[in-house]
Design a protein around this motif. Sequence first.
Motif, PDB file in Angstrom:
ATOM      1  N   THR A   1     -12.027  -1.122   1.661  1.00 50.59           N
ATOM      2  CA  THR A   1     -10.615  -1.008   2.349  1.00 50.59           C
ATOM      3  C   THR A   1     -10.386  -2.368   3.308  1.00 50.59           C
ATOM      4  O   THR A   1     -11.292  -3.077   3.358  1.00 50.59           O
TER       5      THR A   1
ATOM      6  N   THR B   1       0.906  -1.263   0.080  1.00 43.81           N
ATOM      7  CA  THR B   1      -0.245  -0.074   0.000  1.00 43.81           C
ATOM      8  C   THR B   1       0.741   1.460  -0.078  1.00 43.81           C
ATOM      9  O   THR B   1       0.764   2.039  -0.929  1.00 43.81           O
TER      10      THR B   1
ATOM     11  N   GLY C   1     -12.605   3.879   2.754  1.00 42.83           N
ATOM     12  CA  GLY C   1     -11.385   3.868   2.119  1.00 42.83           C
ATOM     13  C   GLY C   1     -11.094   5.163   1.250  1.00 42.83           C
ATOM     14  O   GLY C   1     -11.796   5.849   0.771  1.00 42.83           O
TER      15      GLY C   1
ATOM     16  N   HIS D   1      -8.391  -3.325  -1.247  1.00 38.91           N
ATOM     17  CA  HIS D   1      -7.139  -2.694  -0.659  1.00 38.91           C
ATOM     18  C   HIS D   1      -5.918  -3.634  -0.769  1.00 38.91           C
ATOM     19  O   HIS D   1      -6.239  -5.066  -0.677  1.00 38.91           O
TER      20      HIS D   1
END
Length: 609
Positions: free
Chosen positions: A235, A25, A317, A269
């Motif tokens: 998310t 990420t 998110g 995510h």
Amino acid sequence: MGADADRWISREGCRRVLLVVHNVTAATRLLDVLPLFDGDPRVQLLVTCTGSSPFQGGVPELLAGTELPVLPWEQAVDTPVDLAISASYGGELHLLRGHLAVLSHGVGYNKRLATPGRQDARTPGRQDARTPGRQDAAAAPATATSVTTATAPPVFGLAPEWLLHQGRPLAAATVLSHPEQLARLTAACPEAAPTAAIAGDPCYDRILAALPHRDRFRRALGVGPHQRLVVLNSTWSTRGLLNDALPRLLPRLASELPADEYRTAAVLHPNIWYGHGPGQVRAWLDRARRAGLVTVSPLDAWRQAIVAADCVIGDHGSVTYYAAAVGTPVLLGAFPSDDDHGADSVLDPASPVAALGRAAPALRRPGRAGDLRAQIDRAIDTHAPDRYARLAALTSSVPGESAALLRRLFYGLLGLPEPGHGPALLDPLPLPAYEPAERTAPVRVLTRILGTDPARVAVVRHSETGPDDPVGDAADDADAAHTAVHEDTRDPGRLRVADVIVRHGPPDDPRVGPPAAWTAEVLARHPYCRLAVWVDGPDRCVVRTRSGRLVRLRAQPGADGRTDLTDPAAYASALHGWLVMQGASSLPTWLVVVTGRAHHQVSVEHAPR
């Protein structure tokens, strides 16, 4: 790198820039700014991983993909560098030997996250890795203006627990995208406020620059001009869409959204992909994928997907927020409650993402058949382009300027003048590979004759993914119904009772082709099958009827000359509906195939055997 490195280098005197990766990420934001050093022979780029994140999956491959020298963390903290750039806190950043600049790896700072070692920490971390501020946080006095309360976890990236080491700021530059973040930072951690630099959001700037290419991204996903793209975004964490809502939504989407009028895609995510494992995520989504859901890469295609989307069903998110910021209709399928307090608090109530939760409509739990589609259509049809203009303004106070501002900041920390070869630029978002829907789940098809001169047939197709009726009340308007089954179906028993059997692939595949041979073989093997269909292009297919006639169906291009992207299997189903109602010998030379609001002109030509 190392004690004897000077013997082996071919260029001396370079300033060292170390990219500090925590997980996939955070690495994506570092990749955003990597081009700011392109073309500068005065800089040597290096990369390392702190090892402090519980999400280490995918990191070795990503580091290798940079094709930069990769330093083990122990060597990285022992190597003097001129600039270290991180897109996260955590780990032993205070050990780095050089100026540290920290970027956000999302849309600013919104979430609360306890530091590893806190009694109420909800995210596992390396217990042997000292987290910034962990030792001095307990001694830090609580203030009335702080966004950290005595019971709630601190706001990640804005609280002293994350920003300070032994009472002093970790970073020489704390990069923010908007003054509202500076205001919250100053209230929560005034010691770090002097390090703040408002330099925009490179991720957002790349999205903004790509907006003119929306139609290209849609075509890459196989979305035609009369289709709607619904993107599902989750998310990580149990508060995200994946935990509860998404498993319920996927079969309803397949049963309610006609396959030729809608396209669905999932943007999850990276912590979901690499926390649970890509194989496990694909297994969870298997039924939906076989029904036509496209799973979007969390590295290099999610931004293109939200640019292309007609509606995003999301949560708290950053991806959902970015979608709203560029004017896409949003439905919140999951979102933390404003009533969450103390250790259950997920969002800073003063953050932009919390404001999105108060502004965007919530997706109601679907009731009767058709309710989910109605909610999606309503969100699209009633959406005002400026609905989230205020939230868009909070994404960056300097939209389009992050490249220039960040390069100026980085080179200032390096003690070098900026390169003189041109303006600072970010990479454009790449055009994804073409990925049309290929449904291997059985498809229930309804057809209705709308006219005979020319032949006009309405087609409604739904993938079967579970016990829900994939046609519902729509069957009342149909002349006929049939089932189309892909040859690669998971359940080969369905082939024995299929009305139409479909295959996708190039016509010169030596394993099963050519189409004339395959279609004859299929009809001989499956006596109840009426049509065998080989889809050999984005706008065409070869069809053999039970009577033995071999024809090619080809959709005419649109007014702009571009290929019709509707699945050609829909044209074959229209032909099946026509032959059932008009007789096996009544083969037309043209078909007008109607899917929702779209009318497709399809030629019916004799195909050579």
